[in-house]
Write an enzyme that holds these catalytic residues in place. Structure first.
Site, short mmCIF file in Angstrom:
data_model
loop_
_atom_site.label_atom_id
_atom_site.label_comp_id
_atom_site.label_asym_id
_atom_site.label_seq_id
_atom_site.Cartn_x
_atom_site.Cartn_y
_atom_site.Cartn_z
CE LYS A 105 -1.77 2.86 2.13
NZ LYS A 105 -1.95 4.35 1.87
CD GLU A 139 12.31 4.03 10.00
OE1 GLU A 139 12.21 5.07 10.95
OE2 GLU A 139 12.66 4.07 8.82
CB CYS A 156 11.98 8.92 10.21
SG CYS A 156 13.01 7.48 9.23
CD GLU A 159 9.42 12.62 12.76
OE1 GLU A 159 10.15 12.05 12.12
OE2 GLU A 159 8.22 12.21 12.91
#
Length: 495
Positions: A186, A262, A296, A393
C-alpha cells in the site's frame, strides 16, 4: 529523461491497482489525484483502492503463497529472479527517478545517482541471501534429534511512506521476496506512481503473478484494511508514531499478526568542543536538509558544547544559506519542495511556534517563491528543551541549536525524548565517543558522520521510534518463521 525535463506534461503510464499480475480499476471506480509539489499541478488520476480491493489483492497473494511457485522455488531460483529485477531497475533508473521527483518533490540528481542505485543494490543484497536461509541442528537432552526450519511467514502487508517510495519499496519488498513471501503493498496516497512502476518492472523480471500486489488508496481505508486483514500474516509500516500505533492496534485485534514499525524521530547530533567544526557543520546541514528534512533520521536537535557554540553557528549559517533552493530537475539544486500541502503548512506552523516561544531565526523561516510547496532552509538558535520545535518531529528543513556544558548533561538531555531512532556524536576523543554512544538510547549512533545508512546495517528504533529492524540480514527475521522438527532416536550408544 534529461535532468532538465519538466514534469507536468509527462504521460503517466501506470495509475491503476496492480493485482495478480494485472493493472485493474478499483471495484468502486473511485479515483484520486496525485499532485506535483513543485508546480501544484495535477499529475495523474489514480485508482483508489478500498477494503474490497485489498481483499482481492490478499486473495491473489494467498493463492500465490499457498499454491504458487514462489515459496516453493529453490533459493537459487529466487536469487536469479531478484538479480534480474535489480538489473531492470537500473535500466529504468531515469524513469524511476523522474517519478520520484514529480510525485514527491525529491531532487533528480540524488535520486537518479544515489537512491535508485541503492534500491537495485538492495535487491542484489537480499538476492544473495535467498539461497542461504538455513536452520540449525539441536542437541536435545533426551533420546531425540531435532533441527529447525526457517520458513516464509506467508502473505505480508507493506505500508510505504511518502518521503522515499523507491528506497522504502526495496527495503521492504526485497527481503520479503528473498524469504519466499508474497505480499500486498500500500503506497502512500501522496506518492503512488513509483511503486506502481516497480510493480510493472517486477513482472518484466519474472516474478510470478500474485506475488506482488499494489493497492493505492488512503490510510484510513486501504491502509487500515491491510493492517486488520485476517489473511495477512505480517505487516510492516514506516511512518508517524501516531499511525504506527493504529497499525499495531489493528494487527492485534485481528489475527495477532506480527508488526514491524519504523516510526518517528527527534534525533540529536552532539558536537563537542574538540570536534572538527567544518565537518560537524557539514554533517549537521546534510543530516537535516537532505530530502528537505523529510527524514525520520533527521538530526534536528543539534547540541553544541558552549566553548564552540558561536563559531559553529557561524559556519552552519553559511552552509544553510548556500543550500540552493529551486527546480528539482536542476542538478545544482540542493533543496526542493515539501512533499505535500499538508506537510508544508505543518512545517510553517511549527516555525511560527518556534518564534513565538522565543527561539531566534538565524536564517530562513519563510515560504520560498510563489509556486510549489517550498520552504526556506531554516536555522534556529537559543532553543531550549521545552520548546515545541525541540520536542516535536518537524519533518521539514528546520535545524535547532541547543547549547550544553558537559557530556553527562547532554546525554541526559539527548535521551529526554519519546523517540530513539538515530543520533550523531562529533568528537576526536575516543573515550567520549565510546561513553556517549553506549549511553544514547537510539537504534543508530553515527560517530563523526551522519546518515550512515547501508543495506548491510540493521536500522530501527528504540522507544516510540518503533521496533523491528530493516536492512541487514536481520531484516529477514520478520519474514521467516522458525519450525522445530524432532524425531526419536532409539538404542543410541551416545545417550
Amino acid at each position: 529523461m534529461s535532468s532538465n525535463g519538466k514534469s507536468a506534461k509527462r504521460e503517466i503510464k501506470f495509475t491503476k491497482l496492480f493485482i495478480n499480475g494485472e493493472f485493474v480499476d478499483s471495484i468502486s471506480g473511485n479515483t484520486f489525484e496525485t499532485i506535483d509539489p513543485a508546480t501544484e499541478e495535477v499529475l495523474a488520476t489514480v485508482a483508489e483502492g478500498r477494503e474490497e480491493d485489498v481483499d482481492l489483492a490478499v486473495k491473489a497473494a494467498r493463492e500465490a503463497f499457498d499454491n504458487g511457485p514462489w515459496p516453493r522455488m529453490s533459493g537459487e531460483a529466487r536469487r536469479k529472479i531478484l538479480l534480474k529485477f535489480a538489473d531492470i531497475i537500473d535500466e529504468n533508473a531515469d524513469e524511476l527517478a523522474t517519478l520520484e521527483v514529480i510525485d514527491g518533490g525529491k531532487l533528480f540528481g540524488p535520486v537518479r545517482y544515489f537512491e535508485v542505485p541503492i534500491s537495485s543494490e538492495t535487491f542484489r543484497y537480499f538476492a544473495g541471501a535467498a539461497d542461504k536461509i538455513r536452520g540449525a541442528t539441536l542437541k536435545m537432552s533426551s533420546s531425540i534429534q531435532a533441527y529447525t526450519l526457517r520458513e516464509p511467514i506467508g502473505v505480508v502487508g507493506h505500508i510505504i511512506p511518502w518521503n522515499g517510495p523507491a528506497y522504502m519499496f526495496a527495503t521492504k519488498v526485497a527481503p520479503a521476496l528473498a524469504a519466499g513471501c508474497t505480499m500486498v503493498v500500500k503506497p502512500a496516497e501522496q506518492t503512488p506512481l513509483t511503486v506502481l512502476f516497480f510493480a510493472h518492472l517486477s513482472k518484466l523480471a519474472g516474478i510470478p503473478d500474485g506475488v506482488i500486489n499494489v493497492v493505492n488508496g488512503y490510510g484510513k481505508t486501504a491502509g487500515a484494511a491491510v493492517s486488520s486483514h485476517m489473511d495477512i500474516d505480517a505487516v510492516t509500516f514506516t511512518g508517524s508514531t501516531e499511525v504506527g500505533r493504529l497499525v499495531m492496534q489493528a494487527a492485534a485485534t485481528s489475527n495477532l499478526k506480527p508488526v514491524s514499525l519504523e516510526l518517528g524521530g527527534k534525533n540529536p547530533i552532539i558536537i563537542f568542543d574538540d570536534a572538527d567544526l567544518d565537518k560537524a557543520a557539514e554533517f549537521a546541514t546534510f543530516g537535516n536538509l537532505t530530502n528537505k528534512g523529510e527524514m525520520c533520521v533527521s538530526g534536528s536537535r543539534v547540541f553544541v558544547q558552549e566553548g564552540v557554540h558561536d563559531a559553529f553557528v557561524k559556519k552552519l549559517e553559511v552552509m544553510v544559506k548556500h543550500w540552493a533552493t529551486g527546480d528539482p530537475f536542476d542538478l545544482a539544486t540542493r533543496h526542493g519542495p515539501q512533499n505535500n500541502k499538508q506537510q508544508y503548512e505543518k512545517v510553517l506552523s511549527l516555525i511560527e511556534q518556534g518564534k513565538k516561544e522565543g527561539a531566534t531565526v538565524v536564517t530562513g523561516g519563510k515560504p520560498f517563491g510563489t509556486k510549489g510547496f517550498y520552504i526556506e532552509p531554516t536555522l534556529f538558535t537559543n532553543v531550549t528543551d521545552e520548546m515545541t520545535i525541540a520536542k516535536e518531529e518537524i519533518f521539514g528543513p528546520v535545524i535547532s541549536i541547543l547549547k550544553f556544558k558537559t557530556a553527562e548533561e547532554v546525554i541526559k538531555r539527548a535521551n529526554a525524548t519519546k523517540y530513539g531512532l538515530a543520533s550523531g556524536v562529533m568528537t576526536k576523543n575516543i573515550d567520549v565517543a565510546n561513553t556517549v554512544s553506549r549511553s544514547l538510547r537510539a537504534g543508530a549512533v553515527w560517530i563523526n558522520c551522519y546518515l550512515a545508512l547501508d543495506r548491510d546495517a540493521p536500522h530501527g528504533g528504540y522507544k516510540m521510534s518503533g521496533f523491528g529492524r530493516e536492512q541487514g540480514l536481520e531484516a529477514l527475521d520478520h519474514y521467516l518463521q522458525i519450525k522445530t522438527v524432532a524425531t526419536p532416536i532409539y538404542n543410541s550408544p551416545w545417550l
